[in-house]
Design a protein around this motif. Structure first.
Motif, PDB file in Angstrom:
ATOM      1  N   LYS A 111       0.864  -1.178   0.000  1.00 13.41           N
ATOM      2  CA  LYS A 111       0.000   0.000   0.000  1.00 13.41           C
ATOM      3  C   LYS A 111       0.903   1.230   0.000  1.00 13.41           C
ATOM      4  O   LYS A 111       1.746   1.381   0.881  1.00 13.41           O
ATOM      5  CB  LYS A 111      -0.905   0.020   1.235  1.00 13.41           C
ATOM      6  N   ILE A 112       0.731   2.080  -1.005  1.00 17.38           N
ATOM      7  CA  ILE A 112       1.582   3.259  -1.154  1.00 17.38           C
ATOM      8  C   ILE A 112       0.700   4.501  -1.086  1.00 17.38           C
ATOM      9  O   ILE A 112      -0.178   4.693  -1.938  1.00 17.38           O
ATOM     10  CB  ILE A 112       2.356   3.223  -2.484  1.00 17.38           C
ATOM     11  N   LYS A 113       0.921   5.330  -0.107  1.00 10.29           N
ATOM     12  CA  LYS A 113       0.127   6.544   0.037  1.00 10.29           C
ATOM     13  C   LYS A 113       0.574   7.569  -0.996  1.00 10.29           C
ATOM     14  O   LYS A 113       1.770   7.807  -1.165  1.00 10.29           O
ATOM     15  CB  LYS A 113       0.279   7.117   1.445  1.00 10.29           C
ATOM     16  N   VAL A 114      -0.373   8.146  -1.706  1.00 13.24           N
ATOM     17  CA  VAL A 114      -0.067   9.118  -2.761  1.00 13.24           C
ATOM     18  C   VAL A 114       0.031  10.496  -2.115  1.00 13.24           C
ATOM     19  O   VAL A 114      -0.979  11.103  -1.742  1.00 13.24           O
ATOM     20  CB  VAL A 114      -1.151   9.105  -3.859  1.00 13.24           C
ATOM     21  N   ILE A 115       1.261  10.990  -1.973  1.00 12.67           N
ATOM     22  CA  ILE A 115       1.489  12.269  -1.302  1.00 12.67           C
ATOM     23  C   ILE A 115       2.509  13.085  -2.080  1.00 12.67           C
ATOM     24  O   ILE A 115       3.151  12.605  -3.006  1.00 12.67           O
ATOM     25  CB  ILE A 115       1.993  12.070   0.149  1.00 12.67           C
ATOM     26  N   GLY A 116       2.655  14.338  -1.688  1.00 19.09           N
ATOM     27  CA  GLY A 116       3.702  15.195  -2.226  1.00 19.09           C
ATOM     28  C   GLY A 116       3.613  15.374  -3.731  1.00 19.09           C
ATOM     29  O   GLY A 116       2.550  15.636  -4.304  1.00 19.09           O
ATOM     30  N   MET A 117       4.758  15.223  -4.397  1.00 20.67           N
ATOM     31  CA  MET A 117       4.845  15.439  -5.838  1.00 20.67           C
ATOM     32  C   MET A 117       3.910  14.511  -6.598  1.00 20.67           C
ATOM     33  O   MET A 117       3.240  14.915  -7.558  1.00 20.67           O
ATOM     34  CB  MET A 117       6.279  15.232  -6.302  1.00 20.67           C
ATOM     35  N   ARG A 118       3.845  13.233  -6.191  1.00 23.39           N
ATOM     36  CA  ARG A 118       2.990  12.297  -6.911  1.00 23.39           C
ATOM     37  C   ARG A 118       1.518  12.677  -6.782  1.00 23.39           C
ATOM     38  O   ARG A 118       0.736  12.533  -7.711  1.00 23.39           O
ATOM     39  CB  ARG A 118       3.241  10.877  -6.380  1.00 23.39           C
ATOM     40  N   ARG A 119       1.112  13.191  -5.613  1.00 18.43           N
ATOM     41  CA  ARG A 119      -0.263  13.663  -5.450  1.00 18.43           C
ATOM     42  C   ARG A 119      -0.529  14.851  -6.365  1.00 18.43           C
ATOM     43  O   ARG A 119      -1.596  14.956  -6.984  1.00 18.43           O
ATOM     44  CB  ARG A 119      -0.523  14.065  -3.992  1.00 18.43           C
ATOM     45  N   LYS A 120       0.459  15.753  -6.480  1.00 22.58           N
ATOM     46  CA  LYS A 120       0.293  16.929  -7.332  1.00 22.58           C
ATOM     47  C   LYS A 120       0.202  16.519  -8.800  1.00 22.58           C
ATOM     48  O   LYS A 120      -0.594  17.062  -9.566  1.00 22.58           O
ATOM     49  CB  LYS A 120       1.481  17.875  -7.117  1.00 22.58           C
ATOM     50  N   ILE A 121       1.020  15.543  -9.205  1.00 20.71           N
ATOM     51  CA  ILE A 121       0.948  15.041 -10.577  1.00 20.71           C
ATOM     52  C   ILE A 121      -0.443  14.461 -10.839  1.00 20.71           C
ATOM     53  O   ILE A 121      -1.070  14.756 -11.865  1.00 20.71           O
ATOM     54  CB  ILE A 121       2.033  13.975 -10.813  1.00 20.71           C
ATOM     55  N   ALA A 122      -0.928  13.639  -9.911  1.00 16.23           N
ATOM     56  CA  ALA A 122      -2.239  13.023 -10.084  1.00 16.23           C
ATOM     57  C   ALA A 122      -3.335  14.072 -10.190  1.00 16.23           C
ATOM     58  O   ALA A 122      -4.237  13.978 -11.043  1.00 16.23           O
ATOM     59  CB  ALA A 122      -2.518  12.073  -8.914  1.00 16.23           C
ATOM     60  N   GLN A 123      -3.261  15.086  -9.351  1.00 21.22           N
ATOM     61  CA  GLN A 123      -4.277  16.138  -9.357  1.00 21.22           C
ATOM     62  C   GLN A 123      -4.251  16.918 -10.669  1.00 21.22           C
ATOM     63  O   GLN A 123      -5.300  17.161 -11.291  1.00 21.22           O
ATOM     64  CB  GLN A 123      -4.042  17.080  -8.173  1.00 21.22           C
ATOM     65  N   ASN A 124      -3.042  17.303 -11.124  1.00 19.95           N
ATOM     66  CA  ASN A 124      -2.934  18.099 -12.348  1.00 19.95           C
ATOM     67  C   ASN A 124      -3.365  17.310 -13.575  1.00 19.95           C
ATOM     68  O   ASN A 124      -4.009  17.841 -14.483  1.00 19.95           O
ATOM     69  CB  ASN A 124      -1.503  18.594 -12.518  1.00 19.95           C
ATOM     70  N   MET A 125      -3.005  16.028 -13.618  1.00 18.37           N
ATOM     71  CA  MET A 125      -3.395  15.219 -14.768  1.00 18.37           C
ATOM     72  C   MET A 125      -4.903  14.996 -14.804  1.00 18.37           C
ATOM     73  O   MET A 125      -5.526  15.027 -15.868  1.00 18.37           O
ATOM     74  CB  MET A 125      -2.669  13.879 -14.733  1.00 18.37           C
ATOM     75  N   ALA A 171       9.517  18.457 -20.520  1.00 18.94           N
ATOM     76  CA  ALA A 171       9.253  17.408 -19.532  1.00 18.94           C
ATOM     77  C   ALA A 171      10.547  16.699 -19.164  1.00 18.94           C
ATOM     78  O   ALA A 171      11.249  16.189 -20.029  1.00 18.94           O
ATOM     79  CB  ALA A 171       8.246  16.411 -20.090  1.00 18.94           C
ATOM     80  N   THR A 172      10.880  16.691 -17.868  1.00 22.42           N
ATOM     81  CA  THR A 172      12.148  16.142 -17.392  1.00 22.42           C
ATOM     82  C   THR A 172      11.892  15.171 -16.247  1.00 22.42           C
ATOM     83  O   THR A 172      11.247  15.517 -15.255  1.00 22.42           O
ATOM     84  CB  THR A 172      13.070  17.283 -16.904  1.00 22.42           C
ATOM     85  N   GLN A 173      12.395  13.952 -16.384  1.00 21.16           N
ATOM     86  CA  GLN A 173      12.222  12.955 -15.328  1.00 21.16           C
ATOM     87  C   GLN A 173      13.186  13.227 -14.178  1.00 21.16           C
ATOM     88  O   GLN A 173      14.382  13.397 -14.386  1.00 21.16           O
ATOM     89  CB  GLN A 173      12.467  11.553 -15.882  1.00 21.16           C
ATOM     90  N   THR A 174      12.653  13.289 -12.955  1.00 23.65           N
ATOM     91  CA  THR A 174      13.472  13.456 -11.758  1.00 23.65           C
ATOM     92  C   THR A 174      13.097  12.379 -10.751  1.00 23.65           C
ATOM     93  O   THR A 174      12.119  11.646 -10.945  1.00 23.65           O
ATOM     94  CB  THR A 174      13.252  14.845 -11.121  1.00 23.65           C
ATOM     95  N   HIS A 175      13.851  12.282  -9.652  1.00 24.21           N
ATOM     96  CA  HIS A 175      13.541  11.275  -8.647  1.00 24.21           C
ATOM     97  C   HIS A 175      12.225  11.571  -7.940  1.00 24.21           C
ATOM     98  O   HIS A 175      11.632  10.700  -7.310  1.00 24.21           O
ATOM     99  CB  HIS A 175      14.679  11.182  -7.622  1.00 24.21           C
ATOM    100  N   GLN A 176      11.727  12.812  -8.026  1.00 24.91           N
ATOM    101  CA  GLN A 176      10.454  13.172  -7.412  1.00 24.91           C
ATOM    102  C   GLN A 176       9.273  12.949  -8.347  1.00 24.91           C
ATOM    103  O   GLN A 176       8.136  12.949  -7.915  1.00 24.91           O
ATOM    104  CB  GLN A 176      10.476  14.644  -6.996  1.00 24.91           C
ATOM    105  N   GLY A 177       9.545  12.776  -9.622  1.00 27.79           N
ATOM    106  CA  GLY A 177       8.478  12.689 -10.608  1.00 27.79           C
ATOM    107  C   GLY A 177       8.845  13.561 -11.798  1.00 27.79           C
ATOM    108  O   GLY A 177       9.939  14.123 -11.882  1.00 27.79           O
ATOM    109  N   LEU A 178       7.908  13.730 -12.714  1.00 31.98           N
ATOM    110  CA  LEU A 178       8.170  14.497 -13.921  1.00 31.98           C
ATOM    111  C   LEU A 178       7.972  15.982 -13.641  1.00 31.98           C
ATOM    112  O   LEU A 178       6.891  16.403 -13.220  1.00 31.98           O
ATOM    113  CB  LEU A 178       7.244  14.034 -15.050  1.00 31.98           C
ATOM    114  N   MET A 179       9.007  16.774 -13.879  1.00 36.51           N
ATOM    115  CA  MET A 179       8.939  18.229 -13.730  1.00 36.51           C
ATOM    116  C   MET A 179       9.133  18.878 -15.093  1.00 36.51           C
ATOM    117  O   MET A 179       9.659  18.262 -16.017  1.00 36.51           O
ATOM    118  CB  MET A 179      10.002  18.717 -12.736  1.00 36.51           C
TER     119      MET A 179
END
Length: 439
Positions: A213-227, A307-315
């Motif tokens: 179970k992986i909680k969607v937080i931080g950068m990944r939550r922001k990516i999910a929201q924006n998409m 679009a640039t892949q980083t360890h936090q997600g795509l920025m």
């Protein structure tokens, strides 16, 4: 001893709430004044929170990923003596330290996910073992003590074919439960699927991973929201065309052979130069749409998001005024911005204000993509992998370097005819690359 409630301070810009992205402390920890205690994220920034006093942590506002309101409790600290409230009010105002690399609303496009995994070890339910009726003592059928020991059990009944298969797989048939009078292939299959929980794996099998179970937080939550916002609000359409990249790849090889001390060119600077030249006749694509106000802004300058892949997600760092740079300047700026995004040193200005986005998977490429628009922009361009394939020219077969180029557009603003016409103009520049150096 007294307790001090440290409330989440007003971070500014009308922010009403923030997400707890990471705790740096836990209940029972002793902190010193100015120690970092938490990272919180708003729509505008990631902010480091520091302890306003020294003491012992006795209460936390919630878990990572929880949303809390400005002014509500963040932590409760047990301190020595009485608390100087006036002094702490001043300290609270300065306890939020903004992270410069994430000052702005982060522009993202979909790609591979990079998520920090929580420690989560759910108990794995075990499959109950039901004894056969013949294995239960008739003297006391309810007593497990009456069951014969394993070394007293008779040899399990099975056909020669089942025995051979079990031997090949390394399975002890005494561990396999028969649904009938003797062990069948179906019983062996059931054991392999459900009953091999003692570290057994048949040869060549892939080891099963535990559920997570992986909680969607931080950068990944922001990516999910924006998409989700982009797909929910923008009626996308995509268009794909094939482009002959042979001439421009030959030109790139020649330029690299005469580059001197300059860095080696990739295809991206040449691609961006072509994108900018083709946009001169298609201003509707270099635009942003404020759907709430009902205004489309057609931008004069090309501020290209990459679009640039980083360890936090795509920025998406922004290549500002791309139309004014030559291919060598573009190459240098692309490398600088990509490095800044990956190491977290990109500034707020470098992460905002794009008017059009380019998303490339590089050597992964693929045949075609349907990229998601980086809202509030109205278009996104996705070059795919360059592949050498046969092509018929004047009735003869030639080996050519071909690439599919994808574009997704906002159908509220851009018509299909305009998108197709723009790609044809872009194709003309890429297939006749000498035009990139003409006025």
């Amino acid at each position: 001893m007294s307790k001090y409630i440290f409330n989440l301070p007003d971070i500014g810009e009308g922010i009403a709430e923030a997400e707890i992205v990471k705790w740096h402390i836990k209940i029972g920890d002793v902190v010193a004044e100015d120690d970092q205690i938490a990272d919180v994220m708003t729509d505008k920034a990631t902010v480091e929170m520091e302890a306003p006093v020294s003491g012992k942590i006795v209460g936390l506002a919630g878990e990572e990923g929880d949303i809390i309101a400005i002014g509500s409790m963040l932590v409760e600290i047990e301190v020595e003596g009485d608390v100087d409230v006036d002094k702490l009010e001043d300290l609270e105002a300065s306890s939020a330290v903004p992270n410069e690399a994430a000052q702005a609303e982060i522009d993202v496009v979909p790609s591979e996910q990079v998520i920090d995994k929580e420690e989560d070890n759910p108990d794995t339910p075990t499959r109950p073992v039901v004894p056969k009726e013949s294995e239960v003592s008739s003297a006391d059928p309810t007593s497990l003590d009456a069951m014969p020991a394993r070394n007293e059990q008779p040899k399990p009944l099975a056909t020669p074919a089942v025995r051979k298969r079990a031997a090949d797989l390394g399975v002890d048939l005494s561990e396999v439960k028969a649904q009938g009078e003797h062990i069948r292939h179906s019983d062996l299959d059931a054991y392999l699927n459900y009953g091999a929980g003692q570290g057994y794996r048949p040869p060549g099998a892939v080891q099963k991973r535990d559920d997570e179970k992986i909680k969607v937080i931080g950068m990944r939550r922001k990516i999910a929201q924006n998409m989700a916002d982009s797909k929910r609000n923008i009626p996308h359409f995509s268009y794909v065309d094939e482009i002959d990249m042979t001439e421009i790849e030959d030109m790139r090889a020649d330029l690299n052979g005469n580059r001197g001390e300059r860095a080696k060119l990739t295809i991206l600077p040449l691609m961006i130069a072509a994108i900018c030249k083709a946009l001169r006749d298609f201003p509707m694509l270099n635009a942003t749409y404020d759907d709430e106000a009902g205004f489309v802004t057609r931008h004069g300058a090309v501020h290209l998001g990459m679009a640039t892949q980083t360890h936090q997600g795509l920025m998406v760092p922004v290549l500002r005024n791309a139309q004014d740079l030559n291919i060598w300047q573009l190459s240098s700026e692309i490398s600088r911005l990509a490095a800044a995004a990956r190491d977290g040193s990109a500034t707020a200005k470098e992460l905002t204000g794009s008017t059009l986005t380019l998303t490339s998977l590089g050597p992964l490429g693929g045949i075609a993509t349907t990229p998601v628009i980086n809202r509030p922009e109205v278009a996104i361009i996705g070059p795919n992998k360059i592949v050498e394939r046969p092509m018929i020219i004047d009735g003869e077969i030639h080996a050519r370097k071909l690439m599919n180029l994808s574009i997704s557009c906002d159908h509220r603003v851009v018509d299909g005819y305009d998108a197709a016409s723009y790609v044809q103009a872009l194709k003309h520049f890429l297939e006749t690359p000498v035009l990139l150096f003409a006025d």
